[in-house]
Design a protein around this motif. Structure first.
Motif, PDB file in Angstrom:
ATOM      1  N   TYR A 169      -6.524   3.533   6.164  1.00 28.01           N
ATOM      2  CA  TYR A 169      -5.076   3.716   6.058  1.00 28.01           C
ATOM      3  C   TYR A 169      -4.368   2.493   6.636  1.00 28.01           C
ATOM      4  O   TYR A 169      -4.430   2.236   7.842  1.00 28.01           O
ATOM      5  CB  TYR A 169      -4.630   4.962   6.815  1.00 28.01           C
ATOM      6  N   LEU A 170      -3.694   1.753   5.763  1.00 29.37           N
ATOM      7  CA  LEU A 170      -2.849   0.643   6.191  1.00 29.37           C
ATOM      8  C   LEU A 170      -1.463   1.205   6.480  1.00 29.37           C
ATOM      9  O   LEU A 170      -0.854   1.835   5.610  1.00 29.37           O
ATOM     10  CB  LEU A 170      -2.746  -0.411   5.091  1.00 29.37           C
ATOM     11  N   THR A 171      -0.972   1.010   7.673  1.00 24.12           N
ATOM     12  CA  THR A 171       0.352   1.529   7.996  1.00 24.12           C
ATOM     13  C   THR A 171       1.426   0.477   7.723  1.00 24.12           C
ATOM     14  O   THR A 171       1.189  -0.724   7.841  1.00 24.12           O
ATOM     15  CB  THR A 171       0.436   1.980   9.461  1.00 24.12           C
ATOM     16  N   ALA A 172       2.593   0.960   7.352  1.00 27.55           N
ATOM     17  CA  ALA A 172       3.742   0.089   7.063  1.00 27.55           C
ATOM     18  C   ALA A 172       4.972   0.684   7.724  1.00 27.55           C
ATOM     19  O   ALA A 172       5.172   1.902   7.691  1.00 27.55           O
ATOM     20  CB  ALA A 172       3.964  -0.015   5.553  1.00 27.55           C
ATOM     21  N   SER A 173       5.793  -0.169   8.305  1.00 33.52           N
ATOM     22  CA  SER A 173       7.026   0.332   8.924  1.00 33.52           C
ATOM     23  C   SER A 173       7.975   0.902   7.885  1.00 33.52           C
ATOM     24  O   SER A 173       8.827   1.725   8.190  1.00 33.52           O
ATOM     25  CB  SER A 173       7.730  -0.802   9.672  1.00 33.52           C
ATOM     26  N   GLY A 174       7.812   0.458   6.635  1.00 37.60           N
ATOM     27  CA  GLY A 174       8.761   0.833   5.588  1.00 37.60           C
ATOM     28  C   GLY A 174       9.815  -0.230   5.375  1.00 37.60           C
ATOM     29  O   GLY A 174      10.558  -0.205   4.390  1.00 37.60           O
ATOM     30  N   GLY A 175       9.860  -1.196   6.306  1.00 37.36           N
ATOM     31  CA  GLY A 175      10.837  -2.279   6.170  1.00 37.36           C
ATOM     32  C   GLY A 175      12.249  -1.794   6.448  1.00 37.36           C
ATOM     33  O   GLY A 175      12.487  -0.626   6.767  1.00 37.36           O
ATOM     34  N   PRO A 176      13.237  -2.668   6.300  1.00 36.93           N
ATOM     35  CA  PRO A 176      14.621  -2.308   6.628  1.00 36.93           C
ATOM     36  C   PRO A 176      15.269  -1.367   5.622  1.00 36.93           C
ATOM     37  O   PRO A 176      16.334  -0.824   5.894  1.00 36.93           O
ATOM     38  CB  PRO A 176      15.338  -3.668   6.652  1.00 36.93           C
ATOM     39  N   PHE A 177      14.629  -1.152   4.454  1.00 33.32           N
ATOM     40  CA  PHE A 177      15.275  -0.367   3.399  1.00 33.32           C
ATOM     41  C   PHE A 177      14.540   0.930   3.102  1.00 33.32           C
ATOM     42  O   PHE A 177      14.622   1.476   2.006  1.00 33.32           O
ATOM     43  CB  PHE A 177      15.405  -1.219   2.127  1.00 33.32           C
ATOM     44  N   GLN A 232     -10.503   3.171  -1.756  1.00 33.20           N
ATOM     45  CA  GLN A 232     -10.739   3.516  -0.359  1.00 33.20           C
ATOM     46  C   GLN A 232      -9.586   3.105   0.547  1.00 33.20           C
ATOM     47  O   GLN A 232      -9.654   3.318   1.758  1.00 33.20           O
ATOM     48  CB  GLN A 232     -12.021   2.837   0.153  1.00 33.20           C
ATOM     49  N   ILE A 233      -8.536   2.519  -0.020  1.00 35.85           N
ATOM     50  CA  ILE A 233      -7.420   2.017   0.792  1.00 35.85           C
ATOM     51  C   ILE A 233      -6.132   2.748   0.422  1.00 35.85           C
ATOM     52  O   ILE A 233      -5.749   2.788  -0.754  1.00 35.85           O
ATOM     53  CB  ILE A 233      -7.232   0.500   0.591  1.00 35.85           C
ATOM     54  N   GLU A 234      -5.486   3.328   1.416  1.00 34.20           N
ATOM     55  CA  GLU A 234      -4.209   3.998   1.221  1.00 34.20           C
ATOM     56  C   GLU A 234      -3.163   3.363   2.123  1.00 34.20           C
ATOM     57  O   GLU A 234      -3.483   2.837   3.201  1.00 34.20           O
ATOM     58  CB  GLU A 234      -4.320   5.496   1.548  1.00 34.20           C
ATOM     59  N   VAL A 235      -1.920   3.407   1.692  1.00 31.95           N
ATOM     60  CA  VAL A 235      -0.805   2.910   2.484  1.00 31.95           C
ATOM     61  C   VAL A 235       0.028   4.099   2.949  1.00 31.95           C
ATOM     62  O   VAL A 235       0.325   4.999   2.161  1.00 31.95           O
ATOM     63  CB  VAL A 235       0.068   1.934   1.668  1.00 31.95           C
ATOM     64  N   LEU A 236       0.377   4.100   4.231  1.00 29.98           N
ATOM     65  CA  LEU A 236       1.225   5.142   4.798  1.00 29.98           C
ATOM     66  C   LEU A 236       2.427   4.507   5.493  1.00 29.98           C
ATOM     67  O   LEU A 236       2.284   3.521   6.224  1.00 29.98           O
ATOM     68  CB  LEU A 236       0.452   5.971   5.830  1.00 29.98           C
ATOM     69  N   ILE A 237       3.610   5.056   5.240  1.00 33.84           N
ATOM     70  CA  ILE A 237       4.817   4.604   5.932  1.00 33.84           C
ATOM     71  C   ILE A 237       4.815   5.221   7.339  1.00 33.84           C
ATOM     72  O   ILE A 237       4.716   6.432   7.504  1.00 33.84           O
ATOM     73  CB  ILE A 237       6.090   5.027   5.183  1.00 33.84           C
ATOM     74  N   THR A 293       5.105   9.598  12.966  1.00 30.84           N
ATOM     75  CA  THR A 293       5.192  10.191  11.631  1.00 30.84           C
ATOM     76  C   THR A 293       4.537   9.296  10.586  1.00 30.84           C
ATOM     77  O   THR A 293       4.506   8.065  10.733  1.00 30.84           O
ATOM     78  CB  THR A 293       6.660  10.429  11.234  1.00 30.84           C
ATOM     79  N   PHE A 294       4.029   9.934   9.535  1.00 30.55           N
ATOM     80  CA  PHE A 294       3.366   9.231   8.446  1.00 30.55           C
ATOM     81  C   PHE A 294       3.772   9.884   7.127  1.00 30.55           C
ATOM     82  O   PHE A 294       3.844  11.114   7.032  1.00 30.55           O
ATOM     83  CB  PHE A 294       1.839   9.291   8.601  1.00 30.55           C
ATOM     84  N   GLU A 295       4.040   9.052   6.117  1.00 34.58           N
ATOM     85  CA  GLU A 295       4.354   9.584   4.793  1.00 34.58           C
ATOM     86  C   GLU A 295       3.942   8.587   3.722  1.00 34.58           C
ATOM     87  O   GLU A 295       3.752   7.396   3.996  1.00 34.58           O
ATOM     88  CB  GLU A 295       5.841   9.892   4.674  1.00 34.58           C
ATOM     89  N   LYS A 296       3.780   9.081   2.519  1.00 30.32           N
ATOM     90  CA  LYS A 296       3.380   8.214   1.417  1.00 30.32           C
ATOM     91  C   LYS A 296       4.568   7.396   0.922  1.00 30.32           C
ATOM     92  O   LYS A 296       5.696   7.883   0.895  1.00 30.32           O
ATOM     93  CB  LYS A 296       2.800   9.051   0.285  1.00 30.32           C
ATOM     94  N   PRO A 297       4.347   6.158   0.510  1.00 33.54           N
ATOM     95  CA  PRO A 297       5.451   5.325   0.004  1.00 33.54           C
ATOM     96  C   PRO A 297       5.878   5.744  -1.396  1.00 33.54           C
ATOM     97  O   PRO A 297       5.103   6.371  -2.131  1.00 33.54           O
ATOM     98  CB  PRO A 297       4.839   3.917  -0.015  1.00 33.54           C
ATOM     99  N   ASP A 298       7.098   5.405  -1.742  1.00 31.81           N
ATOM    100  CA  ASP A 298       7.622   5.672  -3.084  1.00 31.81           C
ATOM    101  C   ASP A 298       7.361   4.443  -3.953  1.00 31.81           C
ATOM    102  O   ASP A 298       8.071   3.440  -3.856  1.00 31.81           O
ATOM    103  CB  ASP A 298       9.121   5.971  -3.011  1.00 31.81           C
ATOM    104  N   TYR A 299       6.346   4.513  -4.793  1.00 30.12           N
ATOM    105  CA  TYR A 299       5.964   3.385  -5.633  1.00 30.12           C
ATOM    106  C   TYR A 299       7.026   3.051  -6.673  1.00 30.12           C
ATOM    107  O   TYR A 299       7.091   1.929  -7.169  1.00 30.12           O
ATOM    108  CB  TYR A 299       4.640   3.683  -6.338  1.00 30.12           C
ATOM    109  N   ASP A 300       7.874   4.028  -7.023  1.00 34.88           N
ATOM    110  CA  ASP A 300       8.886   3.795  -8.057  1.00 34.88           C
ATOM    111  C   ASP A 300      10.073   3.008  -7.526  1.00 34.88           C
ATOM    112  O   ASP A 300      10.636   2.153  -8.219  1.00 34.88           O
ATOM    113  CB  ASP A 300       9.370   5.139  -8.633  1.00 34.88           C
ATOM    114  N   VAL A 301      10.478   3.306  -6.284  1.00 37.56           N
ATOM    115  CA  VAL A 301      11.643   2.635  -5.710  1.00 37.56           C
ATOM    116  C   VAL A 301      11.316   1.178  -5.364  1.00 37.56           C
ATOM    117  O   VAL A 301      12.126   0.273  -5.591  1.00 37.56           O
ATOM    118  CB  VAL A 301      12.139   3.392  -4.462  1.00 37.56           C
ATOM    119  N   LEU A 302      10.115   0.937  -4.824  1.00 37.52           N
ATOM    120  CA  LEU A 302       9.688  -0.418  -4.459  1.00 37.52           C
ATOM    121  C   LEU A 302       8.382  -0.728  -5.195  1.00 37.52           C
ATOM    122  O   LEU A 302       7.286  -0.520  -4.662  1.00 37.52           O
ATOM    123  CB  LEU A 302       9.513  -0.532  -2.941  1.00 37.52           C
ATOM    124  N   PRO A 303       8.483  -1.214  -6.432  1.00 38.09           N
ATOM    125  CA  PRO A 303       7.310  -1.335  -7.306  1.00 38.09           C
ATOM    126  C   PRO A 303       6.334  -2.456  -6.971  1.00 38.09           C
ATOM    127  O   PRO A 303       5.271  -2.542  -7.585  1.00 38.09           O
ATOM    128  CB  PRO A 303       7.925  -1.565  -8.691  1.00 38.09           C
TER     129      PRO A 303
END
Length: 385
Positions: A169-177, A232-237, A293-303
């Motif tokens: 699981y690669l974590t991401a802050s989600g960025g400013p948006f 084998q790699i997932e991204v979580l916000i 907290t952890f959640e899946k990213p929205d691939y449609d909003v940020l393609p």
């Protein structure tokens, strides 16, 4: 702890400055042999005066000429050849933190010289990761990740086999948006995109974080570094940016690496591995962690994330095309030539028009990089405001 000789490529950037702060705090542990910068000779001159390297290089040749003669006791090299010269110097560890594709040849030069490499820039591994790791294996050279996420995975895997891994699981802050609507993203300015909520980074990396392209590049990077499959790699916000990555094993166990949001921590670990250097200022107060907290990213909003994952699955020269197009698009956005949502559009159109080769040789990768930039530049011209 044994004294370590290091070189730093990208010493005036955010990673390089953080690395030199680690050196400054631990003068008995590190000796700086060589430094390299893109063009910031004012700061580089200060660094040379403080750390006394034998060699410095400046990628911008005009800036290099201005530096020559003003730093007694330090030789000055210039251009791409100068970066290679710094990378080739015999050291215990070469920290490669030159942003962009320009960092590929110096990274390879460090490996060819038999230097252990601490990699802080994603682009070379994205472009030619398999080739880089193959050469490192042939030379018996360790490639240690500095990216907080990959450094975390490296630590989580310590003492375990990759064959036991179920998922990373690669974590991401989600960025400013994070949570912004597509309508809002249409009006984003470069200044807004560079305001990262938790990390202090350079312009290009900050924009990549805002588009989530940085996570896409990290997926490709992880495939090469750890010999994983893309599934084998997932991204979580993870907005708190406390858990830097997690590894789930086949027996159901999950190991996570937590730490403060300060790049000096992974930099230090990469420079001192397998030892750990005491750093009380890096201590995380776990009692303050009220909520993670952890959640899946929205691939449609940020393609961009979806584009990178597709390039990873395609393999061959697709990641090099993706990277070249993204660099051109981000530069155009930062210059005010295109909009924020034009960045993924440029990358997608470039991937559509470029011929993807299954060959992964260095020549094939460099050719793909040049072609992608040419195509992306043409696409950007048609989009200009």
């Amino acid at each position: 702890m044994t004294r370590r000789r290091i070189s730093i490529l990208g010493s005036t950037g955010s990673i390089g400055r953080s690395a030199l702060e680690v050196v400054r705090r631990n003068p008995d542990v590190f000796s700086v042999v060589a430094l390299a910068s893109r063009s910031n000779i004012d700061l580089l001159r200060e660094q040379i005066a403080e750390f006394q390297p034998a060699l410095a290089a400046v990628y911008d040749e005009d800036a290099a000429r201005m530096l020559q003669g003003s730093v007694p006791g330090c030789a000055v090299a210039s251009g791409a050849a100068g970066l290679v010269e710094v990378a080739s110097m015999s050291v215990d560890t070469a920290l490669c933190a030159v942003v962009g594709a320009v960092g590929l040849k110096p990274l390879l030069a460090a490996i060819e010289a038999g230097n252990r490499v601490a990699v802080a820039n994603k682009e070379p591994l994205v472009m030619a990761g398999n080739y880089i790791m193959q050469r490192a294996q042939e030379k018996g050279v360790a490639v240690l990740p500095v990216d907080s996420e990959h450094n975390a995975i490296f630590q989580c895997l310590e003492g375990s086999s990759v064959s036991d891994v179920d998922c990373v699981y690669l974590t991401a802050s989600g960025g400013p948006f994070h949570k912004c609507t597509p309508e809002t993203l249409q009006t984003i300015t470069p200044e807004q995109a560079m305001r990262h909520p938790t990390w202090d980074m350079g312009a290009k990396i900050s924009v990549d974080s805002a588009t989530l392209m940085n996570k896409g590049l990290e997926i490709i990077e992880a495939l090469c570094l750890f010999r994983l499959r893309s599934d084998q790699i997932e991204v979580l916000i993870h907005p708190q940016s406390v858990v830097h990555s997690m590894v789930a094993f086949q027996d159901g166990a999950i190991i996570a690496q937590l730490g403060v949001t300060d790049m000096k921590a992974p930099i230090t670990y990469a420079l001192t591995y397998p030892e750990r250097l005491p750093a009380p200022e890096m201590k995380l107060d776990v009692t303050s962690l009220a909520c993670l907290t952890f959640e899946k990213p929205d691939y449609d909003v940020l393609p961009c994330l979806a584009l990178a994952r597709a390039a990873a699955q395609s393999g061959g020269t697709a990641p090099a095309v993706l990277n070249g197009a993204n660099e051109e698009a981000v530069a155009a956005f930062c210059a005010g030539r295109i909009g924020f949502l034009d960045i993924p559009a440029v990358v997608e159109q470039t991937l559509d028009v470029c011929v993807i080769s299954c060959e992964c040789s260095l020549d094939a990768v460099l050719l793909a990089d040049r072609e992608s930039r040419t195509q992306a530049a043409a696409i950007i011209t048609t989009m200009e405001k």
